[in-house]
Design a protein around this motif. Structure first.
Motif, short mmCIF file in Angstrom:
data_model
loop_
_atom_site.label_atom_id
_atom_site.label_comp_id
_atom_site.label_asym_id
_atom_site.label_seq_id
_atom_site.Cartn_x
_atom_site.Cartn_y
_atom_site.Cartn_z
N GLU A 1 0.83 -1.20 0.00
CA GLU A 1 0.00 0.00 0.00
C GLU A 1 0.87 1.26 0.00
N ALA A 2 1.93 1.24 0.80
CA ALA A 2 2.84 2.39 0.82
C ALA A 2 3.50 2.58 -0.54
N ALA A 3 3.88 1.46 -1.17
CA ALA A 3 4.55 1.52 -2.47
C ALA A 3 3.63 2.03 -3.57
N THR A 4 2.38 1.59 -3.55
CA THR A 4 1.44 1.99 -4.61
C THR A 4 0.78 3.34 -4.34
N LEU B 1 9.27 -6.31 -3.23
CA LEU B 1 8.65 -4.99 -3.05
C LEU B 1 9.24 -3.97 -4.01
N THR B 2 10.50 -4.16 -4.37
CA THR B 2 11.12 -3.29 -5.37
C THR B 2 10.45 -3.45 -6.72
N LEU B 3 9.95 -4.65 -7.03
CA LEU B 3 9.21 -4.86 -8.29
C LEU B 3 7.99 -3.94 -8.35
N ILE B 4 7.37 -3.72 -7.19
CA ILE B 4 6.19 -2.84 -7.14
C ILE B 4 6.62 -1.38 -7.27
N GLU B 5 7.65 -1.02 -6.52
CA GLU B 5 8.08 0.39 -6.49
C GLU B 5 8.74 0.84 -7.80
N ALA B 6 9.65 0.01 -8.29
CA ALA B 6 10.48 0.45 -9.41
C ALA B 6 10.03 -0.06 -10.77
N GLN B 7 9.26 -1.17 -10.79
CA GLN B 7 8.86 -1.74 -12.07
C GLN B 7 7.35 -1.75 -12.28
N LYS C 1 14.41 -12.77 3.59
CA LYS C 1 14.23 -11.34 3.81
C LYS C 1 14.66 -10.54 2.58
N ASP C 2 15.79 -10.93 2.00
CA ASP C 2 16.29 -10.22 0.84
C ASP C 2 15.37 -10.41 -0.36
N ILE C 3 14.81 -11.60 -0.51
CA ILE C 3 13.89 -11.86 -1.63
C ILE C 3 12.62 -11.03 -1.48
N PHE C 4 12.13 -10.90 -0.26
CA PHE C 4 10.95 -10.04 -0.04
C PHE C 4 11.27 -8.59 -0.39
N GLU D 1 1.20 -9.70 -8.64
CA GLU D 1 2.27 -10.19 -9.53
C GLU D 1 3.58 -10.32 -8.76
N ALA D 2 3.89 -9.29 -7.96
CA ALA D 2 5.14 -9.28 -7.21
C ALA D 2 5.16 -10.41 -6.18
N TRP D 3 4.01 -10.68 -5.58
CA TRP D 3 3.94 -11.77 -4.60
C TRP D 3 4.22 -13.11 -5.26
N LYS D 4 3.61 -13.34 -6.43
CA LYS D 4 3.81 -14.61 -7.13
C LYS D 4 5.29 -14.81 -7.47
N THR D 5 5.94 -13.75 -7.93
CA THR D 5 7.36 -13.84 -8.26
C THR D 5 8.18 -14.11 -7.01
N THR D 6 7.85 -13.42 -5.94
CA THR D 6 8.55 -13.58 -4.66
C THR D 6 8.39 -14.99 -4.14
N ASP D 7 7.18 -15.51 -4.22
CA ASP D 7 6.87 -16.86 -3.74
C ASP D 7 7.71 -17.91 -4.49
N LYS D 8 7.80 -17.77 -5.80
CA LYS D 8 8.58 -18.70 -6.61
C LYS D 8 10.06 -18.64 -6.25
#
Length: 437
Positions: free
Chosen positions: A252-255, A411-417, A404-407, A423-430
């Motif tokens: 929410e903060a990122a978006t 979140l950077t996928l949301i902020e910067a991309q 922790k680093d993967i999370f 979508e970012a959660w699915k990528t993080t989960d994988k």
């Protein structure tokens, strides 16, 4: 602060930056260069140590002091700035059963893995006299299922919120640290609400409320007893409400355009401090030295420190004694002395490593400490209170640092991309499944 101490703090900051790429930041130090343990000869006892980062024992003269007080003891300490290199070497020596120092540093992100897989290589320190002064949750991090303690605690990283008074003022927010703390008292969602108010009222649209959503995420999860793993060592991040709530609020903060899109200790973050591109950051105690160094003297007195919504810890380390050491007794005595309340308070005074000793938290050097750079903030009281709020048991997992680093990357996928939170959660989960599954 004297010239020598300024140089020492600068080295500490550099070491912190070096290991932060792993998401593992510590206040203590070493690299095992392949040497062996010490021994006894001609009435002299030689104790070897493998350390990493800036644990402070060598840098502040504590080892010299111990040798002066114990003329028959010689201490040889190898110190590596890069914890990853240090840990890779430690794993190699543990597997080979040779090349180990008498005393080895243990970073918090490695504590669970070593407790689970290498406990027989470490001396059980649970019975060492005079070591009942640690915060309960600190020692639980290196206590095995059968109650063996493989290390004694050095520093910790209780968290607060560092903020810019001048930037809060121009946005119509309070600037007094107690009033600022009331903005988000007891609830991290109130911190995000304050950010929305800041964004709405700020007269400078180039200044973000916070540096990154990942800093917020870390602060939220590290205040809970269970994070990525349960007590049985099973991954629970995908179903743990703590992690899900932290992801939702950080997203929410990122978006909501509340962040400067600058991950802590990654490229751009230091210039962000110097150029005043964000008004607040979640800060463990050890981060204050880095902020004051990188924000520079021109921003002295503009920063302040307020209590976080909830106590949390990021960082810390331990000292363990190896079972095969020929000087186990002497090494245990040294570890107990180095981690005693008096030495922990001294290290805090000299380089800012925050004590894990409950006794040290009540000493004048700690509890009465204030920061000139951060507007005279009573940092001793603020961080001591945060340390006391942390649950007595902290469940660690073998790949905590990696996850922790993967999370943070997610979140950077949301902020910067501009990826959606889903979508970012699915990528993080994988990525987590691949790295730690």
């Amino acid at each position: 602060m004297g010239k020598a101490r300024r140089k020492l703090r600068t080295r500490a900051v550099a070491a912190i930056s070096a290991v932060s790429a792993l998401g593992l930041v510590v206040g203590c130090g070493g690299s095992d260069s392949g040497g062996t343990g010490g021994g006894k000869k001609d009435g002299k006892v030689t104790i070897t140590m493998g350390l990493f980062g800036v644990m402070g024992f060598k840098e502040t003269g504590l080892l010299d002091k111990y040798m002066k007080e114990h003329p028959n003891v010689v201490i040889k300490a190898d110190v590596a700035g890069d914890e990853q290199t240090y840990y890779t070497a430690l794993q190699t020596h543990l597997a080979a059963g040779s090349g180990l120092k008498d005393i080895q540093g243990i970073e918090i992100g490695r504590a669970k893995e070593l407790s689970d897989t290498q406990k027989d290589k470490f001396v059980d320190l649970s019975g060492v006299a005079g070591t009942d002064h640690f915060l309960p949750w600190k020692q639980s991090q290196v206590t095995t299922a059968d109650k063996k303690v493989i290390g004694l605690g050095t520093d910790i990283g209780p968290m607060a919120v560092c903020y810019r008074k001048d930037l809060f003022k121009q946005a119509g927010l309070p600037t007094d640290r107690d009033e600022v703390a009331k903005l988000w008292e007891g609830d991290w969602s109130k911190y995000v609400d304050a950010g929305k108010e800041f964004k709405q009222k700020s007269k400078d649209d180039k200044v973000a409320f916070m540096d990154s959503s990942s800093g917020l995420f870390n602060a939220m999860i590290y205040g809970n007893s269970q994070q990525f793993y349960d007590k049985d060592g099973e991954l629970i991040y995908a179903t743990n409400p703590v992690v899900k709530d932290a992801w939702k609020l950080a997203s929410e903060a990122a978006t909501s355009d509340l962040t400067a899109k600058l991950r802590q200790f990654q490229p751009g973050w230091d210039p962000g401090l110097a150029n005043s591109t964000f008004a607040s950051t979640v800060c463990p105690a050890w981060m204050l030295a880095h902020i004051s160094e990188k924000a520079g003297p021109e921003n002295k007195g503009k920063w302040d420190v307020a209590k976080a919504p909830k106590g949390a810890n990021w960082g810390g380390a331990f000292l363990g004694v190896m079972e095969k050491s020929p000087v186990k007794k002497e090494a245990q005595d040294l570890v107990a002395w180095l981690t005693a309340p008096e030495q922990q308070a001294y290290l805090f005074k000299e380089i800012g490593n925050f004590p894990s000793s409950q006794t040290a938290l009540g000493m004048p050097e700690v509890v009465d400490a204030k920061s000139d750079y951060f507007s005279g903030a009573p940092i001793g009281k603020i961080f001591s209170a945060a340390a006391q709020e942390i649950p007595d048991e902290q469940v660690l997992g073998r790949k905590d640092g990696t996850i922790k680093d993967i999370f943070s990357q997610g979140l950077t996928l949301i902020e910067a991309q501009n990826k959606s939170p889903n979508e970012a959660w699915k990528t993080t989960d994988k990525r987590i499944e691949k790295a730690a599954g």
